[in-house]
Design an enzyme around this catalytic site. Structure first.
Site, PDB file in Angstrom:
ATOM      1  N   ARG A  65       0.795  -1.220   0.000  1.00 34.75           N
ATOM      2  CA  ARG A  65       0.000   0.000   0.000  1.00 34.75           C
ATOM      3  C   ARG A  65       0.833   1.277   0.000  1.00 34.75           C
ATOM      4  NH1 ARG A  65      -4.595  -1.955   3.972  1.00 34.75           N
ATOM      5  NH2 ARG A  65      -2.945  -3.461   4.252  1.00 34.75           N
ATOM      6  N   LYS A 171       0.375 -19.160   4.655  1.00 27.49           N
ATOM      7  CA  LYS A 171      -0.539 -19.619   5.681  1.00 27.49           C
ATOM      8  C   LYS A 171      -1.042 -18.423   6.469  1.00 27.49           C
ATOM      9  CE  LYS A 171       0.916 -21.026   9.821  1.00 27.49           C
ATOM     10  NZ  LYS A 171       1.657 -20.412  10.939  1.00 27.49           N
ATOM     11  N   ASP A 200       3.683 -24.400   3.352  1.00 22.64           N
ATOM     12  CA  ASP A 200       3.902 -24.795   4.741  1.00 22.64           C
ATOM     13  C   ASP A 200       5.413 -24.809   4.863  1.00 22.64           C
ATOM     14  OD1 ASP A 200       4.581 -26.374   7.024  1.00 22.64           O
ATOM     15  OD2 ASP A 200       2.487 -26.985   7.088  1.00 22.64           O
ATOM     16  N   HIS A 201       5.982 -23.783   5.494  1.00 29.75           N
ATOM     17  CA  HIS A 201       7.433 -23.623   5.352  1.00 29.75           C
ATOM     18  C   HIS A 201       8.218 -24.787   5.963  1.00 29.75           C
ATOM     19  CE1 HIS A 201       7.546 -21.946   9.467  1.00 29.75           C
ATOM     20  NE2 HIS A 201       8.832 -22.145   9.428  1.00 29.75           N
ATOM     21  N   LYS A 205      12.184 -27.260   4.908  1.00 31.19           N
ATOM     22  CA  LYS A 205      13.368 -27.494   5.755  1.00 31.19           C
ATOM     23  C   LYS A 205      14.041 -28.796   5.326  1.00 31.19           C
ATOM     24  CE  LYS A 205      11.382 -25.282   9.836  1.00 31.19           C
ATOM     25  NZ  LYS A 205      12.265 -24.315  10.459  1.00 31.19           N
ATOM     26  N   GLU A 239       9.047 -23.880  21.409  1.00 34.58           N
ATOM     27  CA  GLU A 239       9.749 -22.622  21.153  1.00 34.58           C
ATOM     28  C   GLU A 239      10.008 -21.923  22.473  1.00 34.58           C
ATOM     29  OE1 GLU A 239       8.527 -20.585  17.232  1.00 34.58           O
ATOM     30  OE2 GLU A 239       6.667 -21.208  18.166  1.00 34.58           O
ATOM     31  N   ASP A 258      -1.956 -22.327  14.788  1.00 29.98           N
ATOM     32  CA  ASP A 258      -0.695 -21.747  14.343  1.00 29.98           C
ATOM     33  C   ASP A 258       0.319 -22.823  13.951  1.00 29.98           C
ATOM     34  OD1 ASP A 258       1.059 -19.531  13.897  1.00 29.98           O
ATOM     35  OD2 ASP A 258       2.089 -20.024  15.770  1.00 29.98           O
ATOM     36  N   HIS A 263       2.152 -27.407  10.355  1.00 26.05           N
ATOM     37  CA  HIS A 263       3.498 -27.989  10.443  1.00 26.05           C
ATOM     38  C   HIS A 263       3.506 -29.370  11.116  1.00 26.05           C
ATOM     39  CE1 HIS A 263       4.290 -23.961   9.383  1.00 26.05           C
ATOM     40  NE2 HIS A 263       4.495 -23.456  10.574  1.00 26.05           N
ATOM     41  N   LYS A 363       4.689 -21.984  22.991  1.00 28.14           N
ATOM     42  CA  LYS A 363       5.578 -20.820  23.075  1.00 28.14           C
ATOM     43  C   LYS A 363       6.112 -20.761  24.494  1.00 28.14           C
ATOM     44  CE  LYS A 363       4.368 -18.813  19.056  1.00 28.14           C
ATOM     45  NZ  LYS A 363       5.301 -18.903  17.938  1.00 28.14           N
TER      46      LYS A 363
HETATM   47  C1  BG6 Z   1       5.138 -20.140  12.027  1.00 31.85           C
HETATM   48  C2  BG6 Z   1       4.288 -19.738  13.192  1.00 31.85           C
HETATM   49  O1  BG6 Z   1       4.365 -20.780  11.043  1.00 31.85           O
HETATM   50  O2  BG6 Z   1       6.154 -21.028  12.464  1.00 31.85           O
HETATM   51  C3  BG6 Z   1       5.135 -19.107  14.280  1.00 31.85           C
HETATM   52  O3  BG6 Z   1       3.303 -18.817  12.768  1.00 31.85           O
HETATM   53  C4  BG6 Z   1       6.283 -20.018  14.658  1.00 31.85           C
HETATM   54  O4  BG6 Z   1       4.350 -18.816  15.435  1.00 31.85           O
HETATM   55  C5  BG6 Z   1       7.040 -20.467  13.412  1.00 31.85           C
HETATM   56  O5  BG6 Z   1       7.145 -19.300  15.531  1.00 31.85           O
HETATM   57  C6  BG6 Z   1       8.073 -21.501  13.750  1.00 31.85           C
HETATM   58  O6  BG6 Z   1       8.880 -21.731  12.627  1.00 31.85           O
HETATM   59  P1  BG6 Z   1      10.375 -22.195  12.778  1.00 31.85           P
HETATM   60  O7  BG6 Z   1      10.853 -22.347  11.375  1.00 31.85           O
HETATM   61  O8  BG6 Z   1      11.097 -21.122  13.560  1.00 31.85           O
HETATM   62  O9  BG6 Z   1      10.341 -23.479  13.543  1.00 31.85           O
END
Ligand code: BG6
Length: 511
Positions: A65, A171, A200-201, A205, A239, A258, A263, A363
């Site tokens: 924007r 996502k 889905d990142h 990995k 985490e 989340d 994941h 978390k």
């Molecule tokens: C994200 C979540 O998809 O993955 C975050 O929204 C999380 O809350 C993160 O911290 C964790 O990813 P990674 O690669 O650090 O394990």
């Protein structure tokens, strides 16, 4: 003698690390000045450029924007790479990467933006002397996904002669099954499934992909990989960080949406799937979706006994006092959003029936660790007990995604000495020592794959819906349940209540 023959590979550990070719592409990032673009996407592009992995003809167009010029956008992109790249940027590569980057200002729902985008993309084709493939990356708030896709369609940008068009969707893909279905319908009214890349990142990995390599490139484990030998599985994504500045998103999401819905269920599918007939997008995803379908979604009244949710209270993480969730900036004082979720699931099929699959994430736990631990059944008879044997434990295979990426296997070994005493020891493979190169960031792999049109590491429409089908009843049972959420101290192992999920002799592994 050809040059390749004259130059033998200097290091056998580097074998197989080369990159695959990519068609000339223009990448359009919607939300190009946002957090994800700055922290992950632009640095990933830099690292790909650094390795010579981007196509020779590559165009970048940013949209957001803010009223920026091309030059302002380039400066911001360069600053983002300097701040977040995994390697110190080489100034020449950096300048060259963004030299011709373009910026189209405007809101995601303004038709004019898409007209301008069409013009800019045509200009890039002219400079390249050929039609570039186009890859639209939706790095925006999820509420904008449908409007962007539909407006791309309205402006005829969903396909083109002489090149491929692909759309990458971040996502969360919906927040319920109904929403995911609706989003799939709207997206698939404009694009074909083969053009859609749902991120889905975790799948990007290296260590997550290694689950498949480990299972299907070794003959040793597969015979054991079933209910006859495996006692239970624990998947942990812990985490130590809190929610940072993401209260707005996180408080309406919570740990289940989340991390579990995407994941963690993905990790479970890779662990449990049958061998695919080929490592191709549909062959792999067909097998994954079968695993998800074999997980029975709980009835609402079963949710209390197969799940635990909790919220962090104030505590200490790495020696620092940190506030509880309710005291985080932007979180309502009476929020009942969970920051911890643990589930006991069962994959109800021939291979896995009766094997508990435990998933937990949270978390502000003791440390960051993502791992899959597979515990085998104990030996049927132990002949050493007369010797006062101690410490015989079932074998455990641990696939560690982060940190200390690798695989380890615990074995019982004799303690040196005159008595037959046994304790567990570790056999270990570590990425850091076995391979030369630093693993690429997940986004590097995923951006490349999307540009190459390989959807193996992206979630298909039926997969995403199957994931929501499992999580929906848990979410709704939690939403209707009354009473206080269990708490756990920040920096701890999580709530005591999680112990109650475990069956038999199982215990949670220390985080
Ligand atoms: C994200 C979540 O998809 O993955 C975050 O929204 C999380 O809350 C993160 O911290 C964790 O990813 P990674 O690669 O650090 O394990």
């Amino acid at each position: 003698m050809s040059t390749a023959e004259a130059r033998p590979d200097p290091n056998p550990l580097a074998e197989g690390l080369e990159r695959l070719p990519v068609h000339a592409t223009a990448l359009v990032i919607f939300g190009a000045t946002g957090d994800l673009a700055r922290r992950k996407l632009l640095p990933a592009l830099y690292n790909l450029a650094h390795e010579g992995a981007l196509p020779e003809r590559f165009g970048l167009v940013g949209n957001a924007r803010g009223d920026l010029s091309d030059a302002d956008f380039r400066d911001q992109a360069i600053a983002a790479v300097r701040e977040f790249s995994r390697r110190e940027p080489d100034e020449q590569v950096l300048a060259k990467l963004f030299e011709h980057a373009r910026y189209v200002p405007g809101s995601f729902d303004e038709g004019g933006v898409y007209e301008r985008l069409g013009e800019v993309l045509s200009e890039l084709d002219e400079v390249a002397g050929r039609p570039l493939s186009r890859c639209f990356y939706l790095s925006t708030a999820p509420g904008f996904f449908p409007v962007i896709v539909e407006t791309l369609g309205d402006h005829g940008l969903q396909d083109r002669e002489g090149g491929e068009v692909r759309v990458v969707i971040e996502k969360p893909f919906g927040t319920t099954l109904a929403e995911a279905r609706e989003l799939n319908e709207r997206v698939l009214a404009v694009f074909d499934e083969q053009q859609v890349f749902r991120i889905d990142h975790y799948l990007g990995k290296e260590t997550v992909q290694n689950v498949l390599a480990f299972r299907f490139a070794n003959g040793m484990f597969e015979p054991l990989w079933n209910r006859n030998y495996i006692d239970h599985v624990q998947i942990t994504a812990a985490e130590d960080i809190g929610i940072g500045s993401r209260a707005g998103y996180y408080d309406s999401s919570g740990a289940l949406r989340d991390l579990v819905q995407n994941h963690m269920l993905q990790l479970l599918t890779l662990l449990c799937m049958e061998p695919p007939i080929a490592f191709s997008a549909d062959a792999v995803r067909d097998e994954k979706v079968k695993v998800l379908r074999a997980i029975r979604a709980p009835a609402e009244e079963q949710v209390a006994e197969m799940s635990v949710r909790a919220q962090y209270a104030a505590g200490t993480v790495a020696g620092q006092d940190v506030p509880g969730y309710l005291a985080e900036e932007g979180v309502p004082g009476d929020s009942t959003t969970e920051t911890y979720a643990a589930l006991r699931l069962e994959v109800d099929n021939w291979r896995w029936a009766g094997v508990p699959m435990y998933l937990r994430t949270g978390k502000r736990l003791a440390r960051k660790v993502t791992e899959i631990a597979v515990t085998l059944k104990p030996v049927p008879h132990l002949a050493f007990d007369r010797e006062g044997s101690v410490g015989v434990r079932p074998n455990q295979l641990i696939l560690t995604m982060q940190p200390n990426e690798g695989v380890s296997l615990t074995l019982g070994a004799k303690i040196p000495g005159t008595r037959m005493r046994i304790r567990p020891v570790n056999m270990e493979f570590l990425y850091g020592t076995a391979f030369l190169s630093q693993s690429p960031e997940a986004y590097e792999r995923l951006i490349m794959d999307a540009m190459r049109g390989d959807a193996t590491l992206f979630t298909r429409n039926d997969e995403v819906e199957a994931q929501w089908r499992i999580c929906d009843p848990i979410e709704s049972a939690w939403a209707t349940a009354r009473g206080q959420l269990p708490l756990y101290a920040a920096g701890s192992q999580g709530p005591a209540e999680a112990e109650e999920l475990l069956a038999g002799d199982a215990t949670w592994r220390a985080i």
